[in-house]
Design an enzyme around this catalytic site. Sequence first.
Site, short mmCIF file in Angstrom:
data_model
loop_
_atom_site.label_atom_id
_atom_site.label_comp_id
_atom_site.label_asym_id
_atom_site.label_seq_id
_atom_site.Cartn_x
_atom_site.Cartn_y
_atom_site.Cartn_z
N CYS A 143 14.30 6.77 10.42
CA CYS A 143 15.62 6.71 11.02
C CYS A 143 15.68 5.50 11.95
O CYS A 143 14.67 4.86 12.21
CB CYS A 143 15.90 7.96 11.84
N ARG A 182 17.49 1.82 7.53
CA ARG A 182 16.46 2.83 7.78
C ARG A 182 16.96 4.24 7.48
O ARG A 182 16.18 5.19 7.51
CB ARG A 182 16.00 2.75 9.24
N TRP A 185 17.86 9.58 8.55
CA TRP A 185 17.46 9.92 7.18
C TRP A 185 16.81 11.29 7.30
O TRP A 185 15.75 11.43 7.88
CB TRP A 185 16.46 8.90 6.63
N ASN A 208 12.71 9.50 15.38
CA ASN A 208 12.43 8.99 14.03
C ASN A 208 11.04 9.47 13.66
O ASN A 208 10.13 9.37 14.47
CB ASN A 208 12.49 7.44 14.11
N GLY A 209 10.87 10.02 12.46
CA GLY A 209 9.53 10.46 12.03
C GLY A 209 9.45 11.97 11.98
O GLY A 209 10.46 12.67 11.93
N GLU A 215 -8.52 -0.99 -6.23
CA GLU A 215 -7.49 -1.56 -5.35
C GLU A 215 -8.16 -2.35 -4.20
O GLU A 215 -7.72 -3.45 -3.84
CB GLU A 215 -6.61 -0.43 -4.80
N LYS A 261 -7.58 -6.26 -3.49
CA LYS A 261 -7.08 -6.78 -2.20
C LYS A 261 -8.03 -7.85 -1.68
O LYS A 261 -7.61 -8.89 -1.20
CB LYS A 261 -6.99 -5.67 -1.14
N GLU A 291 -7.93 -11.09 -3.77
CA GLU A 291 -6.62 -11.71 -3.66
C GLU A 291 -6.47 -12.56 -2.39
O GLU A 291 -5.94 -13.65 -2.43
CB GLU A 291 -5.62 -10.55 -3.61
N HIS A 318 -24.70 1.80 -15.86
CA HIS A 318 -24.43 1.28 -17.20
C HIS A 318 -24.18 -0.22 -17.19
O HIS A 318 -23.52 -0.74 -18.07
CB HIS A 318 -23.24 2.03 -17.81
N LYS A 353 4.95 -13.33 -4.98
CA LYS A 353 5.28 -11.93 -4.68
C LYS A 353 5.90 -11.24 -5.89
O LYS A 353 5.68 -10.07 -6.13
CB LYS A 353 6.24 -11.87 -3.48
C1 F6R Z 1 -1.51 -6.97 -5.30
C2 F6R Z 1 -0.15 -7.07 -5.74
C3 F6R Z 1 0.11 -7.25 -7.19
C4 F6R Z 1 1.37 -6.45 -7.60
C5 F6R Z 1 1.72 -6.73 -9.06
C6 F6R Z 1 2.91 -5.93 -9.52
O1 F6R Z 1 -1.60 -6.82 -3.92
O2 F6R Z 1 0.75 -7.05 -4.95
O3 F6R Z 1 -0.98 -6.87 -7.96
O4 F6R Z 1 1.11 -5.10 -7.41
O5 F6R Z 1 2.00 -8.11 -9.22
O6 F6R Z 1 4.04 -6.25 -8.79
P1 F6R Z 1 5.29 -5.28 -8.76
O7 F6R Z 1 4.88 -4.03 -8.07
O8 F6R Z 1 6.34 -6.05 -8.03
O9 F6R Z 1 5.65 -5.01 -10.19
#
Ligand code: F6R
Length: 608
Positions: free
Chosen positions: A2, A27, A74, A98-99, A480, A484, A487, A503, A603
Amino acid sequence: MCGIVGIVSTTPVADRIVDALKRLEYRGYDSAGLATSVDGRIDRRRAPGKLTNLRERLAAEPLDGTIGIGHTRWATHGAPTEANAHPHTTNRVAIVHNGIIENFRELKTELDKDGYKPVSETDTEIVALMVTRELDRGMAPFDAAASVIKRLEGAFALAMMFKGEDNLIVGARQGAPLAVGHGENEMILGSDAIAIAPFTNKVTYLEEGDWVAITKDDARIFDREGQPVERAMAQTQLGVSMVDKGNHRHFMLKEIYEQPDAISHTASHYLDLANGKVKLPSKLPFDFKSLNRLTISACGTAYYAGLVAKYWFEKYARLPVEVDVASEFRYREPPMDAGGLALFISQSGETADTLAALRYCKENGQHIASIVNAQESTIARESDIVFPILCGPEISVASTKATTAQLSVLASLAIAAGRQRGHISEAQEFELVDMLAKLPGAITKALGSEEKIDQISHKLSKAKDVLYLGRGSLFPIAMEGALKLKEITYIHAEGYASGELKHGPIALIDETLPVVVVAPSDDLFDKTISNMHEVAARGGKIILITDEAGAKSVGDDVDEIIIVPDAHEFVMPIICAIPVQLLAYYTAVFMGTDVDQPRNLAKSVTVE
Ligand code: F6R
């Protein structure tokens, strides 16, 4: 999630609070409200629906006053009605919040015994009644607020004002954002700097556990122990851009810290917290009961979220799930029985491969569902039903809050599927929903390992390669973690299922190879301990992410331990996502790489 605004000033505040709430409507906007104080009397106006309804109400019945608090909601506890809208007031206090207050049921029982009865279904009103009880017992407003804030559990932010006090608003931040704006002869509280921007560009961001008392002349800030603290004042640039990093060094860290708040927002959309149920749109274009298979496609981090979901859907809903990276799925021409459900996960909603996989499934007669953050995106538009992620804009290229919010949506869907397919009882649904409701608090606790992780990252930065291991639903979290790290630090990292170690990857292990093991003390823990012995025997350096019980039973083979809060295995993948994000983040910061815009990445990947 919220929006909160509070102003203590020398000029009327009602219209200005509503303008600031407008900027916070992203929000939440299912109801809104405002309270001001004039001559020692608190008055309020509330309205269900969007802010324009509140504006109309105020036009008919204006509010005077140079102090006030406002809220755009919300709904979490209770339907989006006027009675449940904030501020919640008693004869002594008005509160916006909020929360989620996790311990509101036990506080309610306690208040009940003392004759303090709520009239709404909200957890917020319980806080108002708690403060009122302290005031009735003779405490001063400031002390009453302090004593109640200490007792609240969960992830939240709140602001309160008191009858007879026309120069005091108390605010608190614990897992949800709150900032103080320093104006001319006035002070402002707001959920973010965007709300405060029209009044001043001088902003102090409260830190976790902080609470603050603002008057028109000053802001006194206290830490969670009640000690007065100084927090730096920042100059915001919000005239230029609507998003800023707050007091964080990078968007990635800001977004990591937004997770408790983002997840309570998601939870409030998908969960009926008052009744312990999952709430989905009443008309779904598919029926979980009649499905034979669920097909999930996504890329990168979103794909790993899909892999975690496979464990949930198969275990709790007994629904077979196929998960594939979209770039593989789209070209392998999988046979599909018409009438199946295909689910696509994407933060941006524009990822080219995910979109192509969606179109393939559509041509093959599947119902199309998507979990996306950008609700105007192509994937959203081409879906039969969209389950929004609702985590707010994610700016850092490395995904963090979108991932955990995606996982929360997937967990809610898995519970709904389990319930509809008859594999989860009402009582089990209540328990699982309760676990999701408590996640924001658990994530706030997990964020507490930040300092320790910062230290560990110095060692990790020396590595050329890092191995991540996990079992069950934590195997995708190991992958993951590796993604990270590579990346944003450019260190080579791989995530493996712990059982796969022997293996092949065990050949890599020597004293130069750090091995991050994601292993809370679940049913598979003993097996992972054996894998750790195998690593230690070959000189590998183990960084273990586990809970208290795991840490106690692990022995000497481990170099470093990062403790996550105790929780049921159902929610552990979401909690364990936090330390792997922080580990990558701090390693990158130590190495001086471009955290928010790592090399070669974008992104939104709109090409294949
Ligand atoms: C890793 C990352 C990417 C996205 C991928 C899919 O931190 O952000 O691996 O997860 O490019 O992107 P979306 O979710 O926008 O389809």
